[in-house]
Design an enzyme around this catalytic site. Structure first.
Site, PDB file in Angstrom:
ATOM      1  N   GLU A 112      -3.546   3.366  -7.334  1.00 20.48           N
ATOM      2  CA  GLU A 112      -3.799   4.462  -6.316  1.00 20.48           C
ATOM      3  C   GLU A 112      -2.829   5.662  -6.752  1.00 20.48           C
ATOM      4  OE1 GLU A 112      -6.135   3.192  -2.747  1.00 20.48           O
ATOM      5  OE2 GLU A 112      -4.324   2.814  -2.473  1.00 20.48           O
ATOM      6  N   HIS A 139       0.790  -1.183   0.106  1.00 17.79           N
ATOM      7  CA  HIS A 139       0.250   0.070  -0.029  1.00 17.79           C
ATOM      8  C   HIS A 139       1.092   1.311   0.107  1.00 17.79           C
ATOM      9  CE1 HIS A 139      -2.858   3.133   1.341  1.00 17.79           C
ATOM     10  NE2 HIS A 139      -4.001   2.214   0.921  1.00 17.79           N
TER      11      HIS A 139
HETATM   12  O1  LIG Z   1      -6.795   1.842   0.882  1.00 20.73           O
HETATM   13  C1  LIG Z   1      -7.425   3.044   0.414  1.00 20.73           C
HETATM   14  C2  LIG Z   1      -6.726   3.955  -0.525  1.00 20.73           C
HETATM   15  O2  LIG Z   1      -5.583   4.397  -0.095  1.00 20.73           O
HETATM   16  C3  LIG Z   1      -7.712   4.992  -0.778  1.00 20.73           C
HETATM   17  O3  LIG Z   1      -8.074   5.882   0.417  1.00 20.73           O
HETATM   18  P1  LIG Z   1      -9.099   7.012   0.154  1.00 20.73           P
HETATM   19  O4  LIG Z   1     -10.232   6.350  -0.084  1.00 20.73           O
HETATM   20  O5  LIG Z   1      -9.381   7.629   1.520  1.00 20.73           O
HETATM   21  O6  LIG Z   1      -8.775   7.963  -0.662  1.00 20.73           O
END
Ligand SMILES: O=C[C@H](O)COP(=O)(O)O
Length: 222
Positions: A141, A93
């Site tokens: 992401e 992550h």
């Molecule tokens: O693991 C989840 C992601 O890092 C997305 O986070 P978010 O939905 O707060 O932008």
């Protein structure tokens, strides 16, 4: 994992621990039962066993280490997460970055334990590299949009489309999730239309006053 798949990462948000974790897991469970959409959760380790005992939904670790049993102080081996009740794990992550060697070791450990693997990536090139390792999922992401309230699906659909293309070119079995700022049914719809199998999200559900209402909106355009 059936598609579409929505995975809620609780991170270490206060709203996602203890009673808060129960509240979100209850909402996820209810929406999954009512709509048939697969909704998983990645709670903190400290809540994982409790979540796994009480809820029949996919439970993910937020990270696993590619080490076994033995002298590995402070590590979270895949086998322990499996014992606690995890059915899968995030790997690499953005908030828990690993070296390439560590990513491979974590993935190997996940496979050995039969855990569903999701390697997180930050751009199209790393998505291609991650897909080549053969995980079940890659999750694209863009770091700058994580937790920003700005949806990758609306702000940067090109990175989603490019990641899907790059991932499938390396590995036609891999599934792609889109993450960062995902917050509505429109974000999910756009992600699916761009070739994703689901979404990875956190703040929009974890910090919501009414997580069930947000989840119902998220599944509304599937
Ligand atoms: O693991 C989840 C992601 O890092 C997305 O986070 P978010 O939905 O707060 O932008």
């Amino acid at each position: 994992m059936n598609s579409p798949f929505i995975l809620i990462n609780f991170k270490t948000y206060r709203e996602g621990t203890g009673y808060g974790a129960d509240r979100i897991a209850r909402a996820a469970s209810a929406v999954m039962e009512d709509t048939g959409v697969t909704i998983g959760i990645a709670p903190p380790y400290t809540d994982l066993r409790k979540m796994a005992r009480h809820f029949s939904i996919p439970i993910f670790a937020q990270h696993i280490d590619g080490v076994g049993a033995g002298g590995f102080t402070g590590h979270t081996p895949a086998y322990m997460m499996k014992l606690e009740g995890a059915t899968g794990s995030l790997i690499n992550h953005s908030e828990r970055r690993l070296t390439l060697a560590d990513i491979e070791a974590s993935l190997t450990a996940a496979e050995a334990e039969g855990l569903t693997s999701i390697i997180c990536t930050n751009n199209i090139r790393t998505t291609a590299a991650a897909a080549a390792l053969g995980p079940d999922y890659v999750a694209i992401e863009p770091p700058e949009l994580i937790g920003s309230g700005i949806s990758v699906a609306q702000a940067d659909p090109e990175i989603i489309a490019g990641s899907v293309k790059a991932a499938l070119k390396q590995n036609n079995q891999v599934k792609v999730l889109a993450g960062a700022g995902i917050q509505s049914g429109d974000c999910v719809r756009i992600s699916l239309d761009l070739g994703c199998s689901g979404v990875l999200l956190a703040s929009s559900v974890v910090k919501a006053e009414d997580p069930e209402a947000v989840l119902l909106d998220l599944v509304s355009k599937i």
